[in-house]
Design a protein around this motif. Sequence first.
Motif, PDB file in Angstrom:
ATOM      1  N   SER A 221      22.566  34.939  37.351  1.00 14.88           N
ATOM      2  CA  SER A 221      23.075  34.821  35.982  1.00 14.88           C
ATOM      3  C   SER A 221      23.634  36.141  35.497  1.00 14.88           C
ATOM      4  CB  SER A 221      21.952  34.349  35.046  1.00 14.88           C
ATOM      5  OG  SER A 221      21.481  33.077  35.412  1.00 14.88           O
ATOM      6  N   GLY A 222      22.960  37.245  35.840  1.00 17.04           N
ATOM      7  CA  GLY A 222      23.478  38.552  35.450  1.00 17.04           C
ATOM      8  C   GLY A 222      24.823  38.864  36.071  1.00 17.04           C
ATOM      9  N   VAL A 223      25.022  38.418  37.307  1.00 12.71           N
ATOM     10  CA  VAL A 223      26.308  38.651  37.976  1.00 12.71           C
ATOM     11  C   VAL A 223      27.394  37.739  37.409  1.00 12.71           C
ATOM     12  CG1 VAL A 223      27.517  38.538  40.188  1.00 12.71           C
ATOM     13  CG2 VAL A 223      25.199  39.475  40.078  1.00 12.71           C
ATOM     14  N   LEU A 224      27.091  36.453  37.300  1.00 10.93           N
ATOM     15  CA  LEU A 224      28.100  35.488  36.856  1.00 10.93           C
ATOM     16  C   LEU A 224      28.481  35.677  35.394  1.00 10.93           C
ATOM     17  CD1 LEU A 224      26.747  32.265  38.597  1.00 10.93           C
ATOM     18  CD2 LEU A 224      28.577  33.791  39.363  1.00 10.93           C
ATOM     19  N   ALA A 225      27.541  36.134  34.572  1.00 10.85           N
ATOM     20  CA  ALA A 225      27.843  36.333  33.158  1.00 10.85           C
ATOM     21  C   ALA A 225      28.870  37.447  32.952  1.00 10.85           C
ATOM     22  CB  ALA A 225      26.569  36.646  32.387  1.00 10.85           C
ATOM     23  N   ASN A 226      28.987  38.346  33.908  1.00 13.76           N
ATOM     24  CA  ASN A 226      29.936  39.461  33.798  1.00 13.76           C
ATOM     25  C   ASN A 226      31.160  39.270  34.688  1.00 13.76           C
ATOM     26  OD1 ASN A 226      28.483  41.715  32.120  1.00 13.76           O
ATOM     27  ND2 ASN A 226      26.926  40.892  33.497  1.00 13.76           N
ATOM     28  N   PHE A 227      31.306  38.084  35.250  1.00 11.08           N
ATOM     29  CA  PHE A 227      32.447  37.797  36.108  1.00 11.08           C
ATOM     30  C   PHE A 227      33.481  37.020  35.301  1.00 11.08           C
ATOM     31  CE2 PHE A 227      34.469  35.130  39.539  1.00 11.08           C
ATOM     32  CZ  PHE A 227      35.209  36.175  40.071  1.00 11.08           C
ATOM     33  N   GLY A 228      34.529  37.689  34.897  1.00 12.02           N
ATOM     34  CA  GLY A 228      35.550  37.051  34.071  1.00 12.02           C
ATOM     35  C   GLY A 228      36.885  37.723  34.259  1.00 12.02           C
ATOM     36  N   GLY A 229      37.799  37.427  33.340  1.00 16.69           N
ATOM     37  CA  GLY A 229      39.105  38.047  33.401  1.00 16.69           C
ATOM     38  C   GLY A 229      39.997  37.444  34.464  1.00 16.69           C
ATOM     39  N   VAL A 230      40.914  38.238  34.978  1.00 13.57           N
ATOM     40  CA  VAL A 230      41.884  37.782  35.976  1.00 13.57           C
ATOM     41  C   VAL A 230      41.208  37.357  37.277  1.00 13.57           C
ATOM     42  CG1 VAL A 230      43.916  38.451  37.320  1.00 13.57           C
ATOM     43  CG2 VAL A 230      43.692  39.184  34.937  1.00 13.57           C
ATOM     44  N   PRO A 231      40.195  38.080  37.803  1.00 13.83           N
ATOM     45  CA  PRO A 231      39.548  37.606  39.038  1.00 13.83           C
ATOM     46  C   PRO A 231      38.962  36.205  38.908  1.00 13.83           C
ATOM     47  CG  PRO A 231      38.959  39.883  38.627  1.00 13.83           C
ATOM     48  CD  PRO A 231      39.677  39.403  37.399  1.00 13.83           C
ATOM     49  N   LEU A 232      38.349  35.891  37.760  1.00 12.95           N
ATOM     50  CA  LEU A 232      37.802  34.553  37.566  1.00 12.95           C
ATOM     51  C   LEU A 232      38.914  33.514  37.526  1.00 12.95           C
ATOM     52  CD1 LEU A 232      35.415  32.669  36.986  1.00 12.95           C
ATOM     53  CD2 LEU A 232      35.685  33.203  34.560  1.00 12.95           C
ATOM     54  N   ALA A 233      39.997  33.818  36.829  1.00 15.10           N
ATOM     55  CA  ALA A 233      41.126  32.881  36.771  1.00 15.10           C
ATOM     56  C   ALA A 233      41.699  32.642  38.162  1.00 15.10           C
ATOM     57  CB  ALA A 233      42.199  33.434  35.835  1.00 15.10           C
ATOM     58  N   PHE A 234      41.853  33.709  38.960  1.00 17.62           N
ATOM     59  CA  PHE A 234      42.384  33.547  40.315  1.00 17.62           C
ATOM     60  C   PHE A 234      41.445  32.706  41.174  1.00 17.62           C
ATOM     61  CE2 PHE A 234      42.507  34.994  44.744  1.00 17.62           C
ATOM     62  CZ  PHE A 234      43.822  34.692  45.063  1.00 17.62           C
ATOM     63  N   ALA A 235      40.121  32.896  41.025  1.00 15.26           N
ATOM     64  CA  ALA A 235      39.161  32.112  41.804  1.00 15.26           C
ATOM     65  C   ALA A 235      39.287  30.625  41.488  1.00 15.26           C
ATOM     66  CB  ALA A 235      37.747  32.607  41.524  1.00 15.26           C
ATOM     67  N   PHE A 236      39.445  30.281  40.233  1.00 14.10           N
ATOM     68  CA  PHE A 236      39.586  28.872  39.865  1.00 14.10           C
ATOM     69  C   PHE A 236      40.936  28.318  40.294  1.00 14.10           C
ATOM     70  CE2 PHE A 236      35.765  29.233  37.393  1.00 14.10           C
ATOM     71  CZ  PHE A 236      35.311  27.922  37.266  1.00 14.10           C
ATOM     72  N   ILE A 237      41.987  29.127  40.197  1.00 15.20           N
ATOM     73  CA  ILE A 237      43.306  28.661  40.645  1.00 15.20           C
ATOM     74  C   ILE A 237      43.292  28.354  42.138  1.00 15.20           C
ATOM     75  CG2 ILE A 237      45.703  29.369  40.986  1.00 15.20           C
ATOM     76  CD1 ILE A 237      45.488  30.933  38.364  1.00 15.20           C
ATOM     77  N   ALA A 238      42.651  29.222  42.922  1.00 13.00           N
ATOM     78  CA  ALA A 238      42.587  29.011  44.370  1.00 13.00           C
ATOM     79  C   ALA A 238      41.665  27.861  44.743  1.00 13.00           C
ATOM     80  CB  ALA A 238      42.110  30.290  45.055  1.00 13.00           C
ATOM     81  N   THR A 239      40.750  27.513  43.845  1.00 14.96           N
ATOM     82  CA  THR A 239      39.773  26.471  44.174  1.00 14.96           C
ATOM     83  C   THR A 239      40.173  25.110  43.619  1.00 14.96           C
ATOM     84  OG1 THR A 239      38.030  28.143  44.129  1.00 14.96           O
ATOM     85  CG2 THR A 239      37.342  25.840  44.076  1.00 14.96           C
ATOM     86  N   VAL A 240      40.420  25.044  42.312  1.00 13.39           N
ATOM     87  CA  VAL A 240      40.706  23.746  41.678  1.00 13.39           C
ATOM     88  C   VAL A 240      42.040  23.775  40.941  1.00 13.39           C
ATOM     89  CG1 VAL A 240      38.298  23.026  41.462  1.00 13.39           C
ATOM     90  CG2 VAL A 240      39.308  24.464  39.695  1.00 13.39           C
ATOM     91  N   GLY A 241      42.943  24.672  41.312  1.00 14.24           N
ATOM     92  CA  GLY A 241      44.280  24.659  40.744  1.00 14.24           C
ATOM     93  C   GLY A 241      45.112  23.525  41.324  1.00 14.24           C
ATOM     94  N   ILE A 242      46.393  23.543  41.033  1.00 11.21           N
ATOM     95  CA  ILE A 242      47.270  22.471  41.529  1.00 11.21           C
ATOM     96  C   ILE A 242      47.262  22.409  43.054  1.00 11.21           C
ATOM     97  CG2 ILE A 242      49.661  21.671  41.635  1.00 11.21           C
ATOM     98  CD1 ILE A 242      50.084  22.763  38.858  1.00 11.21           C
ATOM     99  N   SER A 243      47.294  23.561  43.690  1.00 17.48           N
ATOM    100  CA  SER A 243      47.261  23.630  45.154  1.00 17.48           C
ATOM    101  C   SER A 243      45.928  24.153  45.665  1.00 17.48           C
ATOM    102  CB  SER A 243      48.408  24.527  45.660  1.00 17.48           C
ATOM    103  OG  SER A 243      49.664  24.039  45.242  1.00 17.48           O
ATOM    104  N   GLY A 244      44.891  24.055  44.860  1.00 17.11           N
ATOM    105  CA  GLY A 244      43.594  24.568  45.250  1.00 17.11           C
ATOM    106  C   GLY A 244      42.957  23.783  46.375  1.00 17.11           C
ATOM    107  N   VAL A 245      42.004  24.402  47.049  1.00 19.82           N
ATOM    108  CA  VAL A 245      41.359  23.781  48.201  1.00 19.82           C
ATOM    109  C   VAL A 245      40.618  22.512  47.787  1.00 19.82           C
ATOM    110  CG1 VAL A 245      39.660  24.127  50.019  1.00 19.82           C
ATOM    111  CG2 VAL A 245      41.132  26.022  49.323  1.00 19.82           C
ATOM    112  N   VAL A 246      39.782  22.609  46.744  1.00 22.89           N
ATOM    113  CA  VAL A 246      39.016  21.443  46.312  1.00 22.89           C
ATOM    114  C   VAL A 246      39.926  20.367  45.740  1.00 22.89           C
ATOM    115  CG1 VAL A 246      37.183  20.667  44.751  1.00 22.89           C
ATOM    116  CG2 VAL A 246      36.987  22.882  45.892  1.00 22.89           C
ATOM    117  N   THR A 247      40.983  20.778  45.050  1.00 20.95           N
ATOM    118  CA  THR A 247      41.921  19.805  44.472  1.00 20.95           C
ATOM    119  C   THR A 247      42.589  18.982  45.559  1.00 20.95           C
ATOM    120  OG1 THR A 247      42.353  21.315  42.628  1.00 20.95           O
ATOM    121  CG2 THR A 247      43.928  19.538  42.983  1.00 20.95           C
ATOM    122  N   GLN A 248      42.976  19.624  46.654  1.00 20.34           N
ATOM    123  CA  GLN A 248      43.628  18.902  47.741  1.00 20.34           C
ATOM    124  C   GLN A 248      42.647  18.021  48.500  1.00 20.34           C
ATOM    125  OE1 GLN A 248      46.940  18.938  48.251  1.00 20.34           O
ATOM    126  NE2 GLN A 248      47.104  20.272  46.460  1.00 20.34           N
TER     127      GLN A 248
END
Length: 302
Positions: free
Chosen positions: A125-152
């Motif tokens: 929780s201490g790690v995830l609570a401070n994980f934000g900004g552009v790195p978090l957005a990129f992680a979600f884009i690569a995972t569940v974005g339009i061409s993300g792994v989980v989305t496909q």
Amino acid sequence: MSASTTLPHSTGTAGGSTTRRRRRGPRTWLAALPLLAFTALCFGVPLGAIAFGAVTRTDPVSGATEATGEHLARSLQGPYLGSLIGSVQLSALTALVAGVLGVLIAQAVVTSPSRALRGATLTASGVLANFGGVPLAFAFIATVGISGVVTQLADLTGLGWNLYSFTGLTVVYLYFLTPLMVLVTVPALDGLRPQWREAAQNNGASGWQFWRHVGLPVLAPSLLGGFVLLFGTAFAAHATAAALVGGSVPLVTLKIADALSGNVLTGQENVALALGLDMIVIAGLVMAVYLPLQRRSARWLR
């Protein structure tokens, strides 16, 4: 005879302690001066600059500065008002959902006999609570974005999933707000004394009755404080939303950035300051509800 000699001695001790407490007052204020000066410098000066820019206008030709309410009026109209409403809605929704999830996780951690589970959950929780900004957005884009792994793999697009929307942004915010609520709630749950539950059980109260009449009333200010913290965190978040949705979701932080950079219209810097002042007022109103309740619960959770 001994009683008469003991009484003045105890009275003198009480008087001496009172005198010492009185003498500590100025020293306490002197010790707090660096903190007060730091607060005034880092918060007071920016707040004064924002307030001054929000209610003044400078003539570009003559350089004269005059008071005006035009910027504040514009910040509460049209797309600016829509962005304020959008930010409040997003912040309230994410704070409420993350608050409920965080309390459930924290309760499971506190009642679990496994110390390893508690340590692992709090560390994560201490790690995830401070994980934000552009790195978090990129992680979600690569995972569940339009061409993300989980989305496909799961064909989320066919199910109507869209990361670059209000719903998608809500899910992203829950990623770091829920762990933050866990960190805030665990100490409050630890403050619930086992004797209270035992006393309730001895008087025939069920688990639901204990939480309704004892647990939740005692925890309510702390839970509300966690909600306020989550609301403020989501309300002020900018980098994640800017990298993820751009201008497709109306948020006040994105409008402030556009006004300061002149992406839409030039010369809107004072309107951006007025929007910032609106944010401060909204945050102040939320804190005004929380602080009295926090003082009320402090005596129970010590």
